[in-house]
Design a protein around this motif. Sequence first.
Motif, PDB file in Angstrom:
ATOM      1  N   THR A  71       0.829  -1.208   0.000  1.00  0.00           N
ATOM      2  CA  THR A  71       0.000   0.000   0.000  1.00  0.00           C
ATOM      3  C   THR A  71       0.863   1.257   0.000  1.00  0.00           C
ATOM      4  O   THR A  71       0.567   2.222  -0.701  1.00  0.00           O
ATOM      5  N   VAL A  72       1.928   1.246   0.801  1.00  0.00           N
ATOM      6  CA  VAL A  72       2.820   2.408   0.853  1.00  0.00           C
ATOM      7  C   VAL A  72       3.501   2.621  -0.495  1.00  0.00           C
ATOM      8  O   VAL A  72       3.604   3.755  -0.981  1.00  0.00           O
ATOM      9  N   ILE A  73       3.960   1.542  -1.119  1.00  0.00           N
ATOM     10  CA  ILE A  73       4.612   1.657  -2.430  1.00  0.00           C
ATOM     11  C   ILE A  73       3.665   2.248  -3.459  1.00  0.00           C
ATOM     12  O   ILE A  73       4.021   3.189  -4.189  1.00  0.00           O
ATOM     13  N   VAL A  74       2.444   1.721  -3.508  1.00  0.00           N
ATOM     14  CA  VAL A  74       1.462   2.222  -4.480  1.00  0.00           C
ATOM     15  C   VAL A  74       1.127   3.684  -4.204  1.00  0.00           C
ATOM     16  O   VAL A  74       1.120   4.513  -5.122  1.00  0.00           O
ATOM     17  N   THR A  75       0.871   4.024  -2.951  1.00  0.00           N
ATOM     18  CA  THR A  75       0.473   5.388  -2.603  1.00  0.00           C
ATOM     19  C   THR A  75       1.570   6.389  -2.923  1.00  0.00           C
ATOM     20  O   THR A  75       1.321   7.436  -3.538  1.00  0.00           O
ATOM     21  N   LEU A  79       1.359   9.247  -5.934  1.00  0.00           N
ATOM     22  CA  LEU A  79       1.410  10.663  -5.583  1.00  0.00           C
ATOM     23  C   LEU A  79       2.574  11.364  -6.276  1.00  0.00           C
ATOM     24  O   LEU A  79       2.428  12.506  -6.739  1.00  0.00           O
ATOM     25  N   LEU A  80       3.725  10.706  -6.360  1.00  0.00           N
ATOM     26  CA  LEU A  80       4.865  11.313  -7.059  1.00  0.00           C
ATOM     27  C   LEU A  80       4.544  11.532  -8.532  1.00  0.00           C
ATOM     28  O   LEU A  80       4.844  12.599  -9.098  1.00  0.00           O
ATOM     29  N   LEU A  81       3.930  10.532  -9.162  1.00  0.00           N
ATOM     30  CA  LEU A  81       3.535  10.677 -10.568  1.00  0.00           C
ATOM     31  C   LEU A  81       2.540  11.807 -10.757  1.00  0.00           C
ATOM     32  O   LEU A  81       2.668  12.620 -11.680  1.00  0.00           O
ATOM     33  N   GLU A  82       1.545  11.866  -9.885  1.00  0.00           N
ATOM     34  CA  GLU A  82       0.510  12.888 -10.022  1.00  0.00           C
ATOM     35  C   GLU A  82       1.072  14.295  -9.814  1.00  0.00           C
ATOM     36  O   GLU A  82       0.721  15.229 -10.548  1.00  0.00           O
ATOM     37  N   ILE A  83       1.940  14.447  -8.824  1.00  0.00           N
ATOM     38  CA  ILE A  83       2.487  15.776  -8.539  1.00  0.00           C
ATOM     39  C   ILE A  83       3.415  16.238  -9.657  1.00  0.00           C
ATOM     40  O   ILE A  83       3.322  17.387 -10.124  1.00  0.00           O
ATOM     41  N   LEU A 139      -1.445  -1.217 -11.069  1.00  0.00           N
ATOM     42  CA  LEU A 139      -2.347  -0.440 -10.207  1.00  0.00           C
ATOM     43  C   LEU A 139      -1.865   0.995 -10.072  1.00  0.00           C
ATOM     44  O   LEU A 139      -2.679   1.926 -10.019  1.00  0.00           O
ATOM     45  N   ILE A 140      -0.548   1.192 -10.040  1.00  0.00           N
ATOM     46  CA  ILE A 140       0.010   2.547  -9.930  1.00  0.00           C
ATOM     47  C   ILE A 140      -0.372   3.392 -11.136  1.00  0.00           C
ATOM     48  O   ILE A 140      -0.809   4.547 -11.002  1.00  0.00           O
ATOM     49  N   LEU A 141      -0.221   2.834 -12.340  1.00  0.00           N
ATOM     50  CA  LEU A 141      -0.557   3.586 -13.556  1.00  0.00           C
ATOM     51  C   LEU A 141      -2.045   3.934 -13.605  1.00  0.00           C
ATOM     52  O   LEU A 141      -2.421   5.060 -13.946  1.00  0.00           O
ATOM     53  N   VAL A 142      -2.883   2.977 -13.256  1.00  0.00           N
ATOM     54  CA  VAL A 142      -4.336   3.212 -13.293  1.00  0.00           C
ATOM     55  C   VAL A 142      -4.740   4.261 -12.263  1.00  0.00           C
ATOM     56  O   VAL A 142      -5.495   5.196 -12.570  1.00  0.00           O
ATOM     57  N   ILE A 198      -3.134  14.675   0.553  1.00  0.00           N
ATOM     58  CA  ILE A 198      -4.123  14.150   1.488  1.00  0.00           C
ATOM     59  C   ILE A 198      -5.350  13.608   0.753  1.00  0.00           C
ATOM     60  O   ILE A 198      -5.787  12.475   0.987  1.00  0.00           O
ATOM     61  N   LEU A 199      -5.914  14.407  -0.158  1.00  0.00           N
ATOM     62  CA  LEU A 199      -7.125  13.975  -0.858  1.00  0.00           C
ATOM     63  C   LEU A 199      -6.878  12.724  -1.700  1.00  0.00           C
ATOM     64  O   LEU A 199      -7.580  11.713  -1.569  1.00  0.00           O
ATOM     65  N   ASN A 200      -5.872  12.797  -2.576  1.00  0.00           N
ATOM     66  CA  ASN A 200      -5.583  11.659  -3.438  1.00  0.00           C
ATOM     67  C   ASN A 200      -4.941  10.511  -2.664  1.00  0.00           C
ATOM     68  O   ASN A 200      -5.178   9.340  -2.980  1.00  0.00           O
ATOM     69  N   GLY A 201      -4.136  10.855  -1.654  1.00  0.00           N
ATOM     70  CA  GLY A 201      -3.488   9.812  -0.872  1.00  0.00           C
ATOM     71  C   GLY A 201      -4.494   8.940  -0.127  1.00  0.00           C
ATOM     72  O   GLY A 201      -4.373   7.715  -0.117  1.00  0.00           O
ATOM     73  N   VAL A 202      -5.497   9.568   0.471  1.00  0.00           N
ATOM     74  CA  VAL A 202      -6.543   8.800   1.166  1.00  0.00           C
ATOM     75  C   VAL A 202      -7.311   7.936   0.175  1.00  0.00           C
ATOM     76  O   VAL A 202      -7.646   6.779   0.454  1.00  0.00           O
ATOM     77  N   SER A 203      -7.600   8.505  -0.994  1.00  0.00           N
ATOM     78  CA  SER A 203      -8.323   7.744  -2.019  1.00  0.00           C
ATOM     79  C   SER A 203      -7.531   6.527  -2.476  1.00  0.00           C
ATOM     80  O   SER A 203      -8.086   5.432  -2.641  1.00  0.00           O
ATOM     81  N   ILE A 204      -6.228   6.709  -2.676  1.00  0.00           N
ATOM     82  CA  ILE A 204      -5.375   5.596  -3.114  1.00  0.00           C
ATOM     83  C   ILE A 204      -5.233   4.563  -2.003  1.00  0.00           C
ATOM     84  O   ILE A 204      -5.290   3.354  -2.234  1.00  0.00           O
ATOM     85  N   TRP A 205      -5.033   5.032  -0.781  1.00  0.00           N
ATOM     86  CA  TRP A 205      -4.857   4.142   0.368  1.00  0.00           C
ATOM     87  C   TRP A 205      -6.088   3.245   0.557  1.00  0.00           C
ATOM     88  O   TRP A 205      -5.965   2.084   0.919  1.00  0.00           O
ATOM     89  N   ASN A 206      -7.270   3.811   0.316  1.00  0.00           N
ATOM     90  CA  ASN A 206      -8.517   3.071   0.521  1.00  0.00           C
ATOM     91  C   ASN A 206      -9.043   2.406  -0.754  1.00  0.00           C
ATOM     92  O   ASN A 206     -10.144   1.849  -0.736  1.00  0.00           O
ATOM     93  N   GLU A 207      -8.302   2.474  -1.849  1.00  0.00           N
ATOM     94  CA  GLU A 207      -8.787   1.932  -3.121  1.00  0.00           C
ATOM     95  C   GLU A 207      -9.029   0.426  -3.009  1.00  0.00           C
ATOM     96  O   GLU A 207      -8.200  -0.317  -2.508  1.00  0.00           O
ATOM     97  N   TYR A 208     -10.182   0.007  -3.494  1.00  0.00           N
ATOM     98  CA  TYR A 208     -10.542  -1.409  -3.392  1.00  0.00           C
ATOM     99  C   TYR A 208     -10.992  -2.011  -4.719  1.00  0.00           C
ATOM    100  O   TYR A 208     -10.563  -3.108  -5.089  1.00  0.00           O
ATOM    101  N   ALA A 209     -11.857  -1.303  -5.446  1.00  0.00           N
ATOM    102  CA  ALA A 209     -12.499  -1.880  -6.632  1.00  0.00           C
ATOM    103  C   ALA A 209     -11.476  -2.326  -7.678  1.00  0.00           C
ATOM    104  O   ALA A 209     -11.470  -3.489  -8.104  1.00  0.00           O
ATOM    105  N   TYR A 210     -10.576  -1.420  -8.090  1.00  0.00           N
ATOM    106  CA  TYR A 210      -9.588  -1.784  -9.104  1.00  0.00           C
ATOM    107  C   TYR A 210      -8.529  -2.728  -8.543  1.00  0.00           C
ATOM    108  O   TYR A 210      -8.020  -3.598  -9.264  1.00  0.00           O
TER     109      TYR A 210
END
Length: 274
Positions: A71-75, A79-83, A139-142, A198-210
């Motif tokens: 989870t930490v690796i994905v998050t 976030l680095l890619l998005e920023i 999962l990171i790319l998506v 914070i906004l995207n990080g929480v969303s990624i941390w809690n991501e389940y469907a994909y």
Amino acid sequence: MKKKYAKDLWKYLLGLVIIIFHVLPIYVLIVMAFKSMSDSSSLLSLPEKMYTENFIKVFQAGNIPVALKNTVIVTVCVLLLEIVVGGLAAYPLSRNKSKWNGLVKGIIMGIMMIPSLSILVGVYSLLVSIKGISTLWGLILVSAAFGLPMTIYLFSNFIAAIPPSLDEASAIDGCSVTQTFFHIILPQLKPVTVTIVILNGVSIWNEYAYSLYILQKPKMYTLTLMISQYFSTGGKDLNGAAAAACVAIFPLIIAYIFLQKYFIQGTIDSAIKG
């Protein structure tokens, strides 16, 4: 003064109801985490005896450390890619005033309105073709792709408020466009960057469907997938799931405590500059 308080009483009552609505599930979660499976008392009642075996079992099973690492690796990677990508995309969109840039911004806003699950079949088929199933990078790319529109939107509003004279002064000093962005513009985006984290990080941390469709091997599971294993067909361990959930949300609470000042500032500034 009393009339004013009486007039605003409904606001305080409404605020109290909202607080209870959000705090109650967390309270139940913590209480269940410290109860044994044989404890049949009410969900709202405190445990008669603090039962810590749920947390011990969670760590002894070995699932939490692996899931936490994934989870930490994905998050962090998302976030680095998005920023970086979002910032580099928002910079020219904010600085170059043209009808084409306005069209691009409109398309980005439109993409934000598309429910991510509505294109699940297409995304899954693409990942299968590039061998991205059961990989963290898939999962990171998506996840990064879904978070970029909001990131670009927030960054573009902030960059538009930064005086262009800073860019001109940087160019006179011999800096390239990329150097200007990373050394002049990006440091001034700290509040909105924290908001995105914070906004995207929480969303990624809690991501389940994909994650459920992409990460099909147990060793690749994230925290949400690991917690879902407590609700298997073989039986439901609600107390173990509660303990695992407490462990999963703890890093988010710590991060928010340290970043809340910048988050509030970034949220207010984005509303004003938007």
